[in-house]
Design a protein around this motif. Structure first.
Motif, PDB file in Angstrom:
ATOM      1  N   LEU A  55       0.820  -1.222   0.000  1.00 30.51           N
ATOM      2  CA  LEU A  55       0.000   0.000   0.000  1.00 30.51           C
ATOM      3  C   LEU A  55       0.845   1.260   0.000  1.00 30.51           C
ATOM      4  N   ASP A  56       2.172   1.118  -0.164  1.00 22.85           N
ATOM      5  CA  ASP A  56       3.074   2.252   0.007  1.00 22.85           C
ATOM      6  C   ASP A  56       3.410   2.974  -1.302  1.00 22.85           C
ATOM      7  N   GLY A  57       2.543   2.891  -2.288  1.00 26.45           N
ATOM      8  CA  GLY A  57       2.702   3.709  -3.483  1.00 26.45           C
ATOM      9  C   GLY A  57       3.605   3.153  -4.563  1.00 26.45           C
ATOM     10  N   TYR A  58       3.804   1.843  -4.603  1.00 27.18           N
ATOM     11  CA  TYR A  58       4.627   1.238  -5.652  1.00 27.18           C
ATOM     12  C   TYR A  58       3.864   1.190  -6.970  1.00 27.18           C
ATOM     13  N   ASP A  59       4.616   1.270  -8.056  1.00 27.09           N
ATOM     14  CA  ASP A  59       4.041   1.058  -9.385  1.00 27.09           C
ATOM     15  C   ASP A  59       3.914  -0.433  -9.682  1.00 27.09           C
ATOM     16  N   VAL A  60       4.942  -1.199  -9.287  1.00 30.84           N
ATOM     17  CA  VAL A  60       4.978  -2.639  -9.543  1.00 30.84           C
ATOM     18  C   VAL A  60       5.587  -3.336  -8.334  1.00 30.84           C
ATOM     19  N   ALA A  61       5.038  -4.508  -7.990  1.00 36.05           N
ATOM     20  CA  ALA A  61       5.629  -5.375  -6.978  1.00 36.05           C
ATOM     21  C   ALA A  61       5.915  -6.724  -7.621  1.00 36.05           C
ATOM     22  N   VAL A  62       7.144  -7.204  -7.484  1.00 35.48           N
ATOM     23  CA  VAL A  62       7.522  -8.532  -7.977  1.00 35.48           C
ATOM     24  C   VAL A  62       7.729  -9.422  -6.754  1.00 35.48           C
ATOM     25  N   LEU A  63       6.863 -10.432  -6.603  1.00 32.41           N
ATOM     26  CA  LEU A  63       6.995 -11.378  -5.509  1.00 32.41           C
ATOM     27  C   LEU A  63       7.790 -12.571  -6.004  1.00 32.41           C
ATOM     28  N   VAL A  64       8.765 -13.009  -5.229  1.00 40.41           N
ATOM     29  CA  VAL A  64       9.597 -14.164  -5.582  1.00 40.41           C
ATOM     30  C   VAL A  64       9.228 -15.282  -4.623  1.00 40.41           C
ATOM     31  N   ASP A  65       8.769 -16.426  -5.180  1.00 47.91           N
ATOM     32  CA  ASP A  65       8.166 -17.446  -4.337  1.00 47.91           C
ATOM     33  C   ASP A  65       8.290 -18.819  -4.981  1.00 47.91           C
ATOM     34  N   ALA A  66       8.200 -19.859  -4.165  1.00 50.60           N
ATOM     35  CA  ALA A  66       8.049 -21.230  -4.668  1.00 50.60           C
ATOM     36  C   ALA A  66       6.564 -21.463  -4.912  1.00 50.60           C
ATOM     37  N   ALA A  67       6.225 -22.087  -6.038  1.00 55.16           N
ATOM     38  CA  ALA A  67       4.816 -22.335  -6.345  1.00 55.16           C
ATOM     39  C   ALA A  67       4.687 -23.611  -7.157  1.00 55.16           C
ATOM     40  N   GLU A  68       3.814 -24.490  -6.711  1.00 51.65           N
ATOM     41  CA  GLU A  68       3.565 -25.739  -7.436  1.00 51.65           C
ATOM     42  C   GLU A  68       2.614 -25.469  -8.591  1.00 51.65           C
ATOM     43  N   ARG A  69       3.120 -25.658  -9.815  1.00 52.46           N
ATOM     44  CA  ARG A  69       2.322 -25.364 -11.002  1.00 52.46           C
ATOM     45  C   ARG A  69       2.350 -26.516 -12.002  1.00 52.46           C
ATOM     46  N   GLY A  70       2.951 -27.643 -11.621  1.00 51.07           N
ATOM     47  CA  GLY A  70       2.951 -28.814 -12.484  1.00 51.07           C
ATOM     48  C   GLY A  70       4.089 -28.885 -13.467  1.00 51.07           C
ATOM     49  N   HIS A  71       5.143 -28.105 -13.244  1.00 47.71           N
ATOM     50  CA  HIS A  71       6.306 -28.107 -14.130  1.00 47.71           C
ATOM     51  C   HIS A  71       7.427 -28.948 -13.528  1.00 47.71           C
ATOM     52  N   ARG A  72       8.511 -29.094 -14.275  1.00 49.71           N
ATOM     53  CA  ARG A  72       9.683 -29.790 -13.770  1.00 49.71           C
ATOM     54  C   ARG A  72      10.281 -29.004 -12.611  1.00 49.71           C
ATOM     55  N   PRO A  73      10.753 -29.664 -11.544  1.00 50.33           N
ATOM     56  CA  PRO A  73      11.358 -28.930 -10.433  1.00 50.33           C
ATOM     57  C   PRO A  73      12.465 -27.989 -10.912  1.00 50.33           C
ATOM     58  N   GLY A  74      12.458 -26.783 -10.380  1.00 49.23           N
ATOM     59  CA  GLY A  74      13.438 -25.780 -10.763  1.00 49.23           C
ATOM     60  C   GLY A  74      12.992 -24.892 -11.902  1.00 49.23           C
ATOM     61  N   THR A  75      11.836 -25.166 -12.503  1.00 50.03           N
ATOM     62  CA  THR A  75      11.340 -24.333 -13.601  1.00 50.03           C
ATOM     63  C   THR A  75      10.834 -23.003 -13.057  1.00 50.03           C
ATOM     64  N   LEU A  76      11.271 -21.922 -13.684  1.00 49.60           N
ATOM     65  CA  LEU A  76      10.801 -20.589 -13.318  1.00 49.60           C
ATOM     66  C   LEU A  76       9.590 -20.223 -14.169  1.00 49.60           C
ATOM     67  N   SER A  77       8.646 -19.537 -13.560  1.00 52.67           N
ATOM     68  CA  SER A  77       7.457 -19.042 -14.250  1.00 52.67           C
ATOM     69  C   SER A  77       7.233 -17.596 -13.866  1.00 52.67           C
ATOM     70  N   LEU A  78       6.730 -16.817 -14.798  1.00 54.86           N
ATOM     71  CA  LEU A  78       6.336 -15.437 -14.505  1.00 54.86           C
ATOM     72  C   LEU A  78       4.822 -15.370 -14.596  1.00 54.86           C
ATOM     73  N   ILE A  79       4.184 -14.991 -13.498  1.00 58.74           N
ATOM     74  CA  ILE A  79       2.732 -14.998 -13.389  1.00 58.74           C
ATOM     75  C   ILE A  79       2.262 -13.582 -13.073  1.00 58.74           C
ATOM     76  N   GLU A  80       1.202 -13.150 -13.731  1.00 59.38           N
ATOM     77  CA  GLU A  80       0.555 -11.893 -13.359  1.00 59.38           C
ATOM     78  C   GLU A  80      -0.851 -12.226 -12.882  1.00 59.38           C
ATOM     79  N   PRO A  81      -1.039 -12.323 -11.570  1.00 57.22           N
ATOM     80  CA  PRO A  81      -2.345 -12.731 -11.042  1.00 57.22           C
ATOM     81  C   PRO A  81      -3.379 -11.626 -11.193  1.00 57.22           C
ATOM     82  N   ASP A  82      -4.653 -12.039 -11.236  1.00 58.95           N
ATOM     83  CA  ASP A  82      -5.739 -11.070 -11.160  1.00 58.95           C
ATOM     84  C   ASP A  82      -5.756 -10.513  -9.747  1.00 58.95           C
TER      85      ASP A  82
END
Length: 198
Positions: free
Chosen positions: A57-84
């Motif tokens: 809530l501190d007035g950022y234009d963009v926030a990039v969250l870096v996280d582990a997420a199970e999405r059904g890919h090979r372990p170690g695969t990076l994904s870029l997601i823009e959530p609703d």
């Protein structure tokens, strides 16, 4: 050219005591050796969801969250997601204030704020090791996740200048399709897939 006044948050999230869930904090630690531009706020939030909600809530234009997420890919695969993003409707019950489920943190931030949230991107990595129900502490990343830390740092060094110059830009990285079926695309030609543990 970086536009004057653009504000960007890079936030590591995850529990350092729960195996591959420590990915976000490990990436933030690796950034100490390869810092992002000085105008970028880089912070490890760990499992402090309420702190992250208020930071959003501190007035950022963009926030990039870096996280582990199970999405059904090979372990170690990076994904870029823009959530609703949630709208924070006043009729909704307040989301929980503790814990670090990114969707719940975004809902909490929307509930607490009286304006729109910043654009949110999630740089996610497919985990290999998750603790079993009877395990309380499992420190240390798997081999595939540890290898992905460096690729995530590279990805951030590509994404961040683009986002500082234009917060609405689509970073020059491909991402898996948002669907039930996993894609082999990974994050990019630049930061493609991972190596599975043996």
């Amino acid at each position: 050219m970086i536009r004057s006044g653009a504000r960007l948050l890079v936030a590591g999230v995850g529990n350092i005591f729960l195996a591959d869930d420590a990915f976000g904090p490990e990436v933030i630690r690796a950034l100490e050796q390869r810092p992002l531009p000085a105008e970028v706020r880089v912070r490890d939030f760990g499992i402090r969801g309420l702190d992250l909600a208020y930071e959003l809530l501190d007035g950022y234009d963009v926030a990039v969250l870096v996280d582990a997420a199970e999405r059904g890919h090979r372990p170690g695969t990076l994904s870029l997601i823009e959530p609703d993003l949630p709208d924070g409707g006043s009729g909704a019950a307040p989301p929980e204030a503790h814990g670090m489920d990114p969707a719940k943190v975004l809902a909490l931030a929307a509930h607490l704020g009286d304006g729109p949230l910043p654009r949110v991107l999630v740089l996610a990595c497919e985990p290999h090791l998750r603790p079993r129900d009877d395990e309380d502490i499992v420190p240390g990343l798997s081999t595939s996740m540890r290898a992905a830390v460096g690729r995530a740092v590279e990805a951030l060094h590509v994404m961040v200048p683009e986002l500082l110059a234009d917060p609405g830009a689509t970073p020059p990285l491909s991402r898996p399709e948002e669907s039930a079926a996993p894609s082999a695309a990974g994050l990019a030609r630049t930061v493609a897939g991972g190596v599975e543990d043996q």
